[in-house]
Design a protein around this motif. Structure first.
Motif, mmCIF file in Angstrom:
data_model
loop_
_atom_site.group_PDB
_atom_site.id
_atom_site.type_symbol
_atom_site.label_atom_id
_atom_site.label_comp_id
_atom_site.label_asym_id
_atom_site.label_seq_id
_atom_site.Cartn_x
_atom_site.Cartn_y
_atom_site.Cartn_z
ATOM 1 N N ASN A 429 -5.281 2.679 7.125
ATOM 2 C CA ASN A 429 -4.887 1.640 6.160
ATOM 3 C C ASN A 429 -4.439 0.355 6.839
ATOM 4 O O ASN A 429 -3.774 -0.477 6.229
ATOM 5 C CB ASN A 429 -3.787 2.139 5.210
ATOM 6 N N PHE A 486 -5.164 -1.095 -1.133
ATOM 7 C CA PHE A 486 -5.174 0.364 -1.100
ATOM 8 C C PHE A 486 -4.455 0.970 -2.303
ATOM 9 O O PHE A 486 -4.933 1.947 -2.886
ATOM 10 C CB PHE A 486 -4.534 0.859 0.201
ATOM 11 N N GLU A 487 -3.329 0.421 -2.689
ATOM 12 C CA GLU A 487 -2.585 0.957 -3.833
ATOM 13 C C GLU A 487 -3.390 0.802 -5.118
ATOM 14 O O GLU A 487 -3.434 1.706 -5.956
ATOM 15 C CB GLU A 487 -1.230 0.250 -3.959
ATOM 16 N N TYR A 489 -6.612 0.623 -5.288
ATOM 17 C CA TYR A 489 -7.757 1.523 -5.153
ATOM 18 C C TYR A 489 -7.380 2.940 -5.596
ATOM 19 O O TYR A 489 -8.133 3.599 -6.322
ATOM 20 C CB TYR A 489 -8.219 1.526 -3.693
ATOM 21 N N LYS A 490 -6.204 3.409 -5.187
ATOM 22 C CA LYS A 490 -5.752 4.744 -5.577
ATOM 23 C C LYS A 490 -5.568 4.838 -7.090
ATOM 24 O O LYS A 490 -5.973 5.830 -7.708
ATOM 25 C CB LYS A 490 -4.431 5.076 -4.874
ATOM 26 N N ARG A 491 -4.960 3.834 -7.685
ATOM 27 C CA ARG A 491 -4.747 3.863 -9.135
ATOM 28 C C ARG A 491 -6.068 3.890 -9.883
ATOM 29 O O ARG A 491 -6.216 4.579 -10.895
ATOM 30 C CB ARG A 491 -3.906 2.648 -9.566
ATOM 31 N N ILE A 534 -7.546 11.077 -0.215
ATOM 32 C CA ILE A 534 -6.781 9.981 -0.820
ATOM 33 C C ILE A 534 -6.148 10.431 -2.132
ATOM 34 O O ILE A 534 -4.969 10.161 -2.405
ATOM 35 C CB ILE A 534 -7.696 8.755 -1.039
ATOM 36 N N ILE A 535 -6.933 11.127 -2.952
ATOM 37 C CA ILE A 535 -6.413 11.585 -4.251
ATOM 38 C C ILE A 535 -5.298 12.601 -4.046
ATOM 39 O O ILE A 535 -4.259 12.544 -4.720
ATOM 40 C CB ILE A 535 -7.552 12.189 -5.094
ATOM 41 N N GLU A 537 -3.218 12.931 -1.523
ATOM 42 C CA GLU A 537 -1.999 12.259 -1.073
ATOM 43 C C GLU A 537 -1.372 11.445 -2.196
ATOM 44 O O GLU A 537 -0.143 11.370 -2.313
ATOM 45 C CB GLU A 537 -2.315 11.368 0.131
ATOM 46 N N ALA A 538 -2.205 10.831 -3.041
ATOM 47 C CA ALA A 538 -1.680 10.032 -4.151
ATOM 48 C C ALA A 538 -0.980 10.906 -5.183
ATOM 49 O O ALA A 538 0.090 10.553 -5.696
ATOM 50 C CB ALA A 538 -2.814 9.241 -4.804
#
Length: 693
Positions: A429, A486-487, A489-491, A534-535, A537-538
């Motif tokens: 990141n 990045f934040e 993108y996760k949402r 990623i999912i 960890e989110a």
């Protein structure tokens, strides 16, 4: 046994084994049916049920075979060849599968428990099964739960009419067509599951119909659900195109990796390269663990450090000085040395070490000089670019440049080259340009060569070739993204939206479809690993813990969740094993769809609690399912090769007992229909196949 039970007796238990009973039918039952109080009951159909009373409850048994006792009775009329079996004994082979216990104070209401720990006595009566008992087995009662929307006002009594559903219908029983087969929503979707079957057996339609039926439950919609589909065959966009018309509370978001598919309804899928971990980079570049992985780690660290805006000049100067002096001293030609150094300094430079940097040096007589001699009458200002001037095959300022890079201060300590130096580590990141990775890799190799490892470039030749190939290939353009949040993108992956004014994150989409049908397996493997990580960890970060369930649907999972990873570069695949073992605790669940279960990771498949199995004929796949699910009987296993299309066998925690059922039809269907060969073959001569622009 009460009077009613006595009147529905059909036979007696005459043999008891640990896994099966033998029932001898009463005389006078010729056609395997009896007239009951409510209907005519046919009880000898394979896979149907009978019950055996035991104390205050019943043992439920499944019919697995029907036979008669061989009395050697001859044909009654040899000339007419009529077979008479009126006096022969008839027997049922049955498998005990569970128990039914009556509920206290509720007549004709039962609780069904899968599994049997007690056995009846010899000559115990056997009864045909009635509707109230089938209701308990198929769990048709108490399908809804009242939800109190005003808990503070309704402390003593609640009059709310809002409901949520506890079960979901997925099809109808093949043996009892009046009964729907329902799964417990909590038990199915809160654990890992697998949907297995040969190609064309109906796996995609099963997944589509399940979700379509789930979202047709109006009134209190499943708006909190999150299904992320890795659609490797491009099937599911069509299946969920009309879901919002059925239920306006829901929303589907489509992403495609193919730019030609992008439109108002389909967004471009991107995965910025700097989101990847070192193991995911190793998977992408197929880096070997012992030699290439350390170099790759150093290269990514260099790419990151040279992109940072913070003051790390000492580190940068050490690397540049070490690498440039190594090039100047190697055995390559002077033009080659110049080209490599210029290429490095165009991408990586500092105020002290850059092509335009001017400096002075002392000549052989100790006099300070500010120019570099090129040829008779030609002297240029002493900077790094001019020192690299090649004249008659010779770099004219090589001595001056080495002297500058290896200079010491008044205390005799090197100015640029640090004695105890630690290579920068790669932090995921951390933004850096995709374009500098190749040069960063060259820089990392040069730095290793400067420390005596002269063969490292040969060892890394395949790594360099792979990186150049990815850099040139258009199908990897989704990776070459330097700018992203990045934040955010996760949402977007989780179907969430941030409300800035209220400092809140709200739920927007329930189904996220990633269409990966236009790329090869090597790309699907990388994307699936990175997105899943990623999912995962989110989801772990969302407060409170295990409050935001996400179901990951992995289509054709055998293509990227392998049972036999070859080489250390497949370490990134372990994310699926991690999710399989630990994801349930945080609300991260897998739904695996595959036509080759024997090629799937044994760890991932062994953690599945529910299975929907379509037709499977491969002996290796059948044996694999038998190994990972020891509670499956041989009788159930023998059904799998002969299951018709659009039919399946379900077993696991979400259903009371293994059941063969006809899957509800998906409307609309996914793009997975068989080719209509007769229609596409028999056409006029020279017919038009397609038109192009």
């Amino acid at each position: 046994m009460n009077k009613e039970d006595k009147q529905r007796a059909i036979g007696k238990v005459v043999a008891i084994n640990s896994d099966r009973f033998t029932i001898e039918l009463l005389s006078g039952i010729d056609n395997f049916n009896v007239n009951g109080f409510d209907d005519i009951h046919y009880f000898a159909q394979l896979n149907s049920y009978v019950i055996v009373p035991y104390q205050n409850y019943y043992i439920v048994a499944e019919v697995s075979g029907v036979r008669e006792k061989d009395l050697n009775v001859p044909f009654s009329n040899p000339t007419e060849q009529i077979l008479s079996k009126v006096k022969s004994g008839k027997f049922l082979e049955v498998l005990p599968i569970g128990t039914l216990r009556p509920k206290e104070g509720e007549p004709n209401v039962y609780d069904f428990d899968f599994g049997v720990s007690v056995y009846p006595a010899l000559y115990t009566d056997t009864l045909y099964i009635k509707e109230a008992e089938l209701d308990a087995i198929f769990n048709v009662k108490n399908q809804e739960q009242i939800v109190c929307t005003k808990p503070k006002a309704h402390k003593t009594e609640c009059d709310c009419k809002t409901k949520r559903f506890k079960t979901l219908s997925i099809g109808k029983s093949t043996i009892f067509p009046d009964y729907e087969v329902k799964i417990d929503i909590d038990k199915f979707f809160s654990s890992h599951s697998a949907i297995l079957g040969n190609t064309g057996s109906g796996k995609s339609c099963t997944i589509a119909s399940m979700l379509q039926n789930l979202y047709r439950l109006n009134g209190y919609s499943a708006t909190g659900s999150s299904f992320i589909i890795f659609d490797v065959n491009g099937e599911y966009r069509q299946a969920f195109a009309e879901i919002q018309k059925v239920n306006p509370d829901l929303e589907v978001k489509n992403f495609s990796i193919d730019p030609a598919e992008v439109n108002a309804e389909v967004k471009q899928f991107v995965l910025p390269h700097w989101f990847l971990t070192i193991d995911e980079w190793a998977l992408l570049l197929q880096a070997t663990e012992k030699t290439q992985l350390p170099i790759l780690r150093n290269a990514l660290g260099l790419a990151s450090i040279f992109t940072l805006q913070i003051d790390v000049n000492e580190l940068k100067n050490h690397i540049l000085a070490t690498c440039i002096t190594q090039i100047l001293r190697d055995e390559s030609s002077s033009p080659s040395k110049k080209d490599r150094i210029v290429s490095i300094l165009q991408k990586f430079n500092t105020n002290e070490i850059s092509l335009a940097k001017e400096f002075t040096y002392n000549d052989d007589d100790g006099n300070e000089q500010s120019t570099v001699y090129i040829d008779r009458g030609i002297n240029l200002d002493c900077n790094i670019r001019n020192c690299l001037t090649v004249h008659f095959g010779e770099i004219k300022g090589i001595r001056q440049l080495i002297s500058y890079l290896e200079q010491t201060n008044e205390d005799g300590e090197p100015v640029f080259i640090v004695d105890k130096f630690k290579m920068p580590t790669y932090e995921r990141n951390q933004k850096f340009s995709f374009e500098i990775i190749e040069d960063a890799l060259d820089l990392a190799i040069l730095y290793e060569e400067a420390h005596g490892n002269k063969q490292i470039r040969d060892y890394c030749s395949s790594l360099i070739t792979r990186l150049k190939s990815i850099k040139d290939r258009e199908d990897f353009n989704f990776l070459k993204q330097d700018n992203a949040n990045f934040e955010q993108y996760k949402r977007r992956l989780l179907g969430l939206s941030k409300v800035k004014s209220a400092n809140e994150v709200t739920k927007k989409q329930q189904i996220i479809i990633l269409d990966l049908s236009s790329v090869e397996d090597e790309i699907v493997e990388v994307i699936s690993c990175v997105i899943s990580r990623i999912i995962y960890e989110a989801v772990k970060e969302i407060p409170p813990r295990n409050s935001y369930p996400v179901n990951l649907i992995l289509e054709e999972a055998h293509r990227y969740i392998s049972d036999s990873p070859v080489g250390a570069f497949l370490k990134a695949n372990r994310i699926f094993e991690l999710i399989a073992k630990e994801g349930r605790k945080f609300g991260m669940l897998l739904m695996i769809s595959s036509q080759r279960p024997s090629e799937l990771s044994k760890t991932v498949l062994s953690q599945c609690s529910n299975f929907i199995v379509h037709r499977i004929q491969n002996p290796e796949d059948l044996a694999h399912i038998r190994q990972i699910t020891p509670h499956i009987s041989d009788t159930i296993l023998k059904r799998m090769p002969s299951i018709p299309t659009q039919h399946a066998l379900i077993f696991g925690h979400a259903v009371n007992l293994p059941t063969t059922f006809k899957v509800n039809e998906a409307k609309p269907r996914p793009k997975s229909d068989n080719n209509n060969i007769s229609e596409n073959w028999f056409k006029p001569k020279n017919h038009i196949v397609y038109k192009y622009e």
